[in-house]
Design a protein around this motif. Structure first.
Motif, short mmCIF file in Angstrom:
data_model
loop_
_atom_site.label_atom_id
_atom_site.label_comp_id
_atom_site.label_asym_id
_atom_site.label_seq_id
_atom_site.Cartn_x
_atom_site.Cartn_y
_atom_site.Cartn_z
N PHE A 140 11.77 3.00 8.52
CA PHE A 140 10.98 4.05 9.23
C PHE A 140 9.69 4.32 8.70
O PHE A 140 9.31 2.93 7.44
N THR A 141 8.93 5.24 9.22
CA THR A 141 7.31 5.10 8.23
C THR A 141 7.33 6.16 7.91
O THR A 141 7.79 7.57 8.28
N VAL A 142 6.94 5.88 6.82
CA VAL A 142 6.12 7.61 5.98
C VAL A 142 5.38 6.96 4.88
O VAL A 142 4.70 6.49 4.98
N THR A 143 4.62 8.64 4.55
CA THR A 143 3.34 8.30 4.20
C THR A 143 3.32 8.78 2.77
O THR A 143 4.81 9.41 2.29
N MET A 144 2.50 8.99 1.40
CA MET A 144 2.63 8.82 0.22
C MET A 144 1.15 9.17 -0.15
O MET A 144 -0.26 8.51 0.39
N ASP A 145 1.17 10.51 -0.26
CA ASP A 145 -0.43 11.67 -1.08
C ASP A 145 -1.01 10.10 -2.89
O ASP A 145 0.63 10.32 -3.65
N VAL A 146 -1.52 9.43 -2.81
CA VAL A 146 -1.84 8.87 -4.04
C VAL A 146 -2.94 9.56 -4.49
O VAL A 146 -4.28 9.28 -3.71
N ARG A 147 -3.32 9.74 -5.48
CA ARG A 147 -4.20 10.21 -6.65
C ARG A 147 -4.98 8.67 -6.57
O ARG A 147 -4.61 7.74 -7.25
N PHE B 194 4.46 -0.30 -4.67
CA PHE B 194 5.62 0.40 -4.12
C PHE B 194 5.41 -0.39 -2.36
O PHE B 194 6.25 -0.19 -1.53
N GLN B 195 4.55 0.30 -2.26
CA GLN B 195 4.07 -0.18 -0.03
C GLN B 195 4.21 -1.62 0.04
O GLN B 195 4.81 -1.67 1.23
N GLN B 196 3.98 -2.34 -0.86
CA GLN B 196 4.23 -4.44 -0.24
C GLN B 196 5.77 -4.47 -0.76
O GLN B 196 6.69 -5.48 0.76
N SER B 197 6.13 -4.00 -1.34
CA SER B 197 7.23 -4.34 -1.42
C SER B 197 8.94 -3.54 -1.01
O SER B 197 10.04 -3.63 -0.27
N ALA B 198 8.44 -2.50 -0.27
CA ALA B 198 9.03 -1.40 0.26
C ALA B 198 8.55 -1.94 1.99
O ALA B 198 10.02 -1.73 3.06
N ALA B 199 7.87 -2.33 2.63
CA ALA B 199 7.49 -3.29 3.33
C ALA B 199 8.57 -4.39 3.38
O ALA B 199 8.90 -4.92 5.32
N GLN B 200 8.82 -4.61 2.47
CA GLN B 200 9.98 -6.17 2.87
C GLN B 200 11.34 -5.60 3.06
O GLN B 200 12.67 -6.38 4.32
N ALA B 201 11.46 -4.68 3.02
CA ALA B 201 13.12 -3.71 4.05
C ALA B 201 12.29 -2.52 5.04
O ALA B 201 13.37 -1.58 5.59
N SER B 202 11.50 -2.85 6.08
CA SER B 202 10.86 -2.60 7.25
C SER B 202 10.72 -0.69 6.88
O SER B 202 10.25 -0.53 7.74
N VAL B 203 10.33 -0.51 5.63
CA VAL B 203 9.77 0.90 5.81
C VAL B 203 8.16 0.86 5.14
O VAL B 203 7.72 0.41 4.15
N LYS B 204 7.82 1.58 6.38
CA LYS B 204 6.26 1.27 6.25
C LYS B 204 5.41 2.68 5.75
O LYS B 204 5.29 3.52 5.93
N VAL B 205 4.74 2.21 4.29
CA VAL B 205 4.45 3.70 3.29
C VAL B 205 3.38 3.33 3.79
O VAL B 205 2.14 2.60 3.51
N GLU B 206 2.63 4.53 4.63
CA GLU B 206 0.60 4.60 4.91
C GLU B 206 0.35 5.58 3.49
O GLU B 206 1.18 6.79 3.23
N ILE B 207 -0.70 5.48 2.67
CA ILE B 207 -1.20 5.49 1.59
C ILE B 207 -2.07 6.65 1.90
O ILE B 207 -3.20 6.34 3.16
N ILE B 208 -2.44 7.49 1.47
CA ILE B 208 -2.73 8.75 2.04
C ILE B 208 -3.92 8.71 0.08
O ILE B 208 -3.11 9.35 -0.66
#
Length: 545
Positions: free
Chosen positions: A380-387, A399-413
């Motif tokens: 699934f796709t999810v956003t992540m707020d990052v300072r 985390f974005q890179q490692s999560a992608a290995q399980a098809s979890v797309k993390v969009e960093i904001i």
């Protein structure tokens, strides 16, 4: 340095309060002998009113400019020592604490510090009801009873009555928290603005809050002279301070976020202290004989949180899967080398009841299995707020890179400290990566925020981390409350260990590491020391050769 920067430094030295030390300004050619210049990421500061401010760098400013009744004993963190209080007693029923003030205390304004000022500081904090108000609220005080429960017995005796016979160590550690600072009632009421009461705020004054956001009404070793957001904070020695006077005339926190920039400025002598260093720059500073490195285990944990308003993140299998999608070993060896230690529980090492267990490892296969059970085999796709500051940016990208290995797309904001924190406090995030520094050196500080959520509605008054992530856990809330009334230290520790296990197993928090705070300094500094909390880095003892 250019002429503008030269004039700025002279203006600061003259105490005018002008601030133009922007992060991209040309470097200063050496720091003055009576001034400490710290490079520090201060973009999280929203206000410098102790009753409102609740950010990490702001806490350091406030603890160096204001006084509390008691302070954590840095030589023995199981104890507190008197600050404004000379002594204190607890009634036999465990409900009333009487604090006797030291004689001859004055604010920086010259106004005497009385028990009435202390009582009014409590009343003001409760009635303003800003983020730190929960510190006092949790003792059973509210806008209706605060004037009866926090009161002056005589000019030098302050009485605090709590609602339950809490463990005294808990109450005293709360009293040591920097937001519960003494403020100058006479000065603030002279700057108070009239307001029209509403259903949400029933008082006809702002208690000087509008003015104190950028001004000063304290009695600490330094006086706040100026703050310009994302640029600098300027402090000057308070010669009316009741204790040993600060050794240096002023302190300048200069906003600089990049580790490499801080290191270069330190090597050039343009700053005295670098506070946001990455592992490679720490190594370079350590190898330089003209510089020094200080470190201390901090009561701060870094975590990824999962908002339970998001339907995918609310699934237990997804919460567990994401805990297996953090490459803890790689983060420990690279991103936090020298500045942190992998630590997966919410209580930092050094506090009562710490559970030193790290059960999760990077396991993509296990994560995929759990996602499939949750009906999300394709991810699934999810956003992540990052300072936008290290090490959180680096950890988020890992985390974005490692999560992608399980098809979890993390969009960093990305955003600055104020942007990301404001959004997080409003529960408008999906995933947030942040840090939590203990508000006081008692396990309840972290236990409360990670496990207590008495009202999960958007209007909930207790805005803990559990609330921010919409985690509704009445049993854990009750268990945490029970720990507060346990006076047997061994039994109390066991309760906190059980709570940590439950959060590890099912909570919406992926605790990653405990901070090791590191500072690179000029070898000319003497008396520099890092404390265990975000508000115990005291600068008054610092001097220069």
């Amino acid at each position: 340095m250019d002429n503008r920067t030269q004039k700025t430094l002279l203006a600061l030295a003259a105490g005018t309060g002008l601030v133009m030390l922007a992060a991209n300004s040309p470097a200063l050619a050496g720091t003055p002998p009576d001034t400490l210049v710290e490079a520090f990421a201060i973009d999280d500061i929203i206000s410098l009113d102790p009753a409102e401010s609740f950010e990490l760098s702001a806490g350091e400013v406030i603890s160096n400019t204001y006084d509390t009744l008691v302070r954590l004993d840095l030589n023995d963190t199981t104890k507190v020592v008197g600050d404004l209080a000379e002594s204190w007693t607890v009634s036999p029923d465990g409900l009333t604490y009487a604090f006797k003030l030291k004689p001859g205390l004055v604010f920086a304004s010259g106004d005497p510090i009385t028990a009435e000022d202390i009582a009014w500081s409590f009343e003001r904090m409760v009635k303003l009801d800003k983020s730190p108000a929960f510190l006092i609220d949790q003792l059973g005080l509210d806008g209706n009873n605060v004037t009866q429960k926090a009161r002056a017995i005589d000019p030098t005796t302050f009485s605090l009555t709590v609602d339950k016979p809490y463990a005294p160590s808990f109450v005293l550690n709360v009293m040591a928290a920097s937001p519960i600072s003494a403020v100058d009632m006479k000065l603030l009421m002279a700057h108070a603005k009239a307001v029209t009461p509403t259903s949400d705020y029933k008082y006809d004054t702002d208690f000087g809050n509008g003015w104190l956001k950028t001004n000063y009404a304290g009695s600490g070793p330094f006086v706040l002279k100026a703050w310009k957001a994302n640029e600098a904070v300027v402090l000057e020695r308070n010669d009316k301070f009741h204790g040993e006077k600060a050794k240096l005339a002023r302190v300048i926190f200069r906003h600089m976020k990049e580790s490499s920039g801080q290191r270069l400025a330190l090597e050039a002598g343009d700053i005295d202290v670098a506070r946001n260093l990455e592992p490679g720059d720490i190594d370079a500073i350590s190898a330089n004989k003209a510089l020094a490195v200080y470190s201390a285990a901090k009561g701060t944990v870094y975590y990824i949180s999962l908002n339970q308003k998001n339907a995918n993140l609310a699934k237990p299998e997804v919460r567990e899967a994401l805990k297996y999608l953090v490459d803890y070993a790689a983060i420990g060896k690279t991103l936090i080398k020298g500045i942190g230690e992998i630590h997966q529980t919410f209580l930092p090492k050094g506090q009562l009841g710490t559970l030193d267990e790290n059960p999760y490892t990077f396991d993509v296969a296990k994560a995929k299995e759990l996602l499939a059970k949750a009906g999300l085999a394709n991810g699934f796709t999810v956003t992540m707020d990052v300072r936008s500051a290290q090490p959180v940016s680096g950890v988020a990208e890992a985390f974005q890179q490692s999560a992608a290995q399980a098809s979890v797309k993390v969009e960093i904001i990305p955003g600055d400290g104020k942007q990301t924190l404001t959004k997080y406090r409003a529960r408008n995030h999906d995933i947030y990566i942040g840090q939590w520094g203990s508000d006081y050196w008692d396990p309840h500080s972290n236990a409360q925020t990670f496990t207590v959520n008495p009202d999960n509605s958007d209007q909930g008054a207790s805005k803990t981390l559990a609330w921010r992530n919409a985690w509704d856990v009445p049993p854990l809330t009750a268990e945490t409350d029970r720990a507060l009334l346990e006076n047997d230290a061994v039994k109390r520790a066991a309760i906190y260990q059980d709570l940590q296990k439950k959060v590890l197993d099912d909570g919406p928090f992926i605790n990653i590491f405990q901070q090791t705070e590191v500072a690179g300094t000029s070898a000319k500094l003497k008396g520099f020391k890092l404390g265990p909390t975000f508000d115990s880095n005291f600068l008054a003892p610092v001097s220069k050769d």
